[in-house]
Design a protein around this motif. Structure first.
Motif, mmCIF file in Angstrom:
data_model
loop_
_atom_site.group_PDB
_atom_site.id
_atom_site.type_symbol
_atom_site.label_atom_id
_atom_site.label_comp_id
_atom_site.label_asym_id
_atom_site.label_seq_id
_atom_site.Cartn_x
_atom_site.Cartn_y
_atom_site.Cartn_z
ATOM 1 N N UNK A 134 -17.559 1.978 0.572
ATOM 2 C CA UNK A 134 -17.792 3.379 0.932
ATOM 3 C C UNK A 134 -16.972 3.825 2.141
ATOM 4 N N UNK A 135 -16.642 2.920 3.028
ATOM 5 C CA UNK A 135 -16.039 3.306 4.295
ATOM 6 C C UNK A 135 -14.509 3.184 4.291
ATOM 7 N N UNK A 136 -13.999 2.022 3.907
ATOM 8 C CA UNK A 136 -12.557 1.758 3.961
ATOM 9 C C UNK A 136 -12.019 1.423 2.573
ATOM 10 N N UNK A 137 -12.340 2.248 1.629
ATOM 11 C CA UNK A 137 -11.947 2.009 0.242
ATOM 12 C C UNK A 137 -10.431 2.130 0.036
ATOM 13 N N UNK A 138 -9.745 2.826 0.938
ATOM 14 C CA UNK A 138 -8.298 3.021 0.805
ATOM 15 C C UNK A 138 -7.523 1.705 0.848
ATOM 16 N N UNK A 139 -8.055 0.697 1.523
ATOM 17 C CA UNK A 139 -7.364 -0.576 1.663
ATOM 18 C C UNK A 139 -7.186 -1.255 0.311
ATOM 19 N N UNK A 140 -8.083 -0.992 -0.600
ATOM 20 C CA UNK A 140 -8.035 -1.662 -1.899
ATOM 21 C C UNK A 140 -6.836 -1.232 -2.735
ATOM 22 N N UNK A 141 -6.218 -0.108 -2.409
ATOM 23 C CA UNK A 141 -5.027 0.357 -3.112
ATOM 24 C C UNK A 141 -3.819 -0.434 -2.593
ATOM 25 N N UNK B 259 -0.691 0.063 -2.718
ATOM 26 C CA UNK B 259 0.413 0.856 -2.174
ATOM 27 C C UNK B 259 -0.005 1.692 -0.965
ATOM 28 N N UNK B 260 -1.187 1.439 -0.425
ATOM 29 C CA UNK B 260 -1.668 2.262 0.693
ATOM 30 C C UNK B 260 -0.777 2.117 1.929
ATOM 31 N N UNK B 261 -0.338 0.936 2.234
ATOM 32 C CA UNK B 261 0.443 0.713 3.465
ATOM 33 C C UNK B 261 1.812 1.381 3.406
ATOM 34 N N UNK B 262 2.289 1.725 2.238
ATOM 35 C CA UNK B 262 3.583 2.387 2.105
ATOM 36 C C UNK B 262 3.481 3.895 2.327
ATOM 37 N N UNK B 263 2.266 4.430 2.323
ATOM 38 C CA UNK B 263 2.064 5.866 2.491
ATOM 39 C C UNK B 263 2.126 6.231 3.970
ATOM 40 N N UNK B 264 2.328 7.510 4.231
ATOM 41 C CA UNK B 264 2.356 8.001 5.613
ATOM 42 C C UNK B 264 0.950 7.905 6.215
ATOM 43 N N UNK B 265 0.919 7.636 7.512
ATOM 44 C CA UNK B 265 -0.351 7.483 8.208
ATOM 45 C C UNK B 265 -0.459 8.548 9.288
ATOM 46 N N UNK B 266 -1.694 8.981 9.559
ATOM 47 C CA UNK B 266 -1.939 10.066 10.510
ATOM 48 C C UNK B 266 -2.154 9.574 11.943
ATOM 49 N N UNK B 267 -1.970 8.290 12.181
ATOM 50 C CA UNK B 267 -2.194 7.745 13.528
ATOM 51 C C UNK B 267 -0.917 7.866 14.355
ATOM 52 N N UNK B 268 -0.990 8.455 15.563
ATOM 53 C CA UNK B 268 0.227 8.673 16.364
ATOM 54 C C UNK B 268 0.718 7.440 17.124
ATOM 55 N N UNK B 269 -0.061 6.363 17.192
ATOM 56 C CA UNK B 269 0.367 5.179 17.936
ATOM 57 C C UNK B 269 -0.064 3.916 17.200
ATOM 58 N N UNK B 270 0.556 2.829 17.543
ATOM 59 C CA UNK B 270 0.246 1.542 16.933
ATOM 60 C C UNK B 270 -0.649 0.748 17.871
ATOM 61 N N UNK B 271 -1.857 0.487 17.448
ATOM 62 C CA UNK B 271 -2.810 -0.263 18.251
ATOM 63 C C UNK B 271 -2.339 -1.703 18.446
ATOM 64 N N UNK C 109 -7.182 2.557 12.533
ATOM 65 C CA UNK C 109 -7.693 1.255 12.084
ATOM 66 C C UNK C 109 -6.967 0.829 10.805
ATOM 67 N N UNK C 110 -6.808 1.747 9.874
ATOM 68 C CA UNK C 110 -6.099 1.423 8.636
ATOM 69 C C UNK C 110 -4.637 1.066 8.916
ATOM 70 N N UNK C 111 -4.010 1.737 9.862
ATOM 71 C CA UNK C 111 -2.631 1.410 10.229
ATOM 72 C C UNK C 111 -2.558 0.005 10.821
ATOM 73 N N UNK C 112 -3.540 -0.358 11.637
ATOM 74 C CA UNK C 112 -3.568 -1.695 12.231
ATOM 75 C C UNK C 112 -3.749 -2.769 11.169
ATOM 76 N N UNK C 113 -4.544 -2.475 10.157
ATOM 77 C CA UNK C 113 -4.741 -3.428 9.064
ATOM 78 C C UNK C 113 -3.429 -3.630 8.312
#
Length: 188
Positions: free
Chosen positions: A155-162, A164-176, A113-117
């Motif tokens: 509480x749930x998706x707090x990572x989006x607020x950073x 530089x989050x999108x530049x970090x590696x993501x653990x999702x194996x496919x792109x939704x 979900x975060x990768x899709x965002x």
């Protein structure tokens, strides 16, 4: 019916003001909300089928389905909630349902979900070019500049607020998003 005809005649003759009507003509059309009977739901089903080419027995197919169930707003629901906060809550609920359905297949649903965002910022066409892209943009856009949105996802998706989050590696194996856009291209 008589009031509407009177307003139409008055507006066409006198312009925007009518001397014998208390309400202004511009304020007659109010904001409308779409409501459904209590307990109504919307089911979004994604199905894929893959044929296995075998000699004996022939006709083997692998079918995978994903159902997302959304509760639709009832008559009292729309009146009871503020419009802006309601959109943020519904967006978070959609993300959580997607996360749970991807988690069901032993994948990291939160990461997907975060990768899709993150991908929605760059993969989608400009607004107004494609209905599918506009729908995906409305689902996967995170208005991090709004305080109500920050409060809803804190509480749930707090990572989006950073930033530089999108530049970090993501653990999702496919792109939704790539999967959905590929299906959309195949149908055209």
């Amino acid at each position: 019916m008589k009031l509407i005809i009177l307003l139409f005649v008055c507006a066409s003759v006198l312009g925007s003001e009518c001397p014998n009507v208390r309400t202004r003509i511009g304020s007659i059309r109010k904001r409308r909300h779409l409501t459904f009977p209590d307990g109504s739901t919307l089911v979004l089903t994604v199905s894929t089928a893959k044929t296995f080419l075998t000699h004996i027995p022939s006709g083997w197919n692998l079918v995978m389905e994903l159902d997302l169930i959304f509760n639709l707003p009832g008559p009292n629901f729309t009146v009871a909630h503020a419009r802006r906060k309601l959109h943020h809550r519904q967006k978070r609920q959609i993300w959580e349902q997607l996360q749970k359905s991807i988690d069901y297949y032993n994948l990291n649903g939160r990461a997907c979900v975060l990768r899709s965002i993150c991908e929605a910022k760059s993969y989608l066409a400009p607004p107004g070019r494609s209905l599918v892209h506009d729908i995906l943009r409305s689902i996967f856009t995170a208005p991090t500049h709004e305080g109500d949105f920050r409060e809803e996802i804190k509480d749930v998706y707090e990572d989006i607020l950073d930033p530089s989050y999108c530049k970090q590696m993501n653990d999702c194996p496919f792109s939704l998003l790539s999967f959905i856009l590929f299906i959309n291209k195949q149908r055209n």
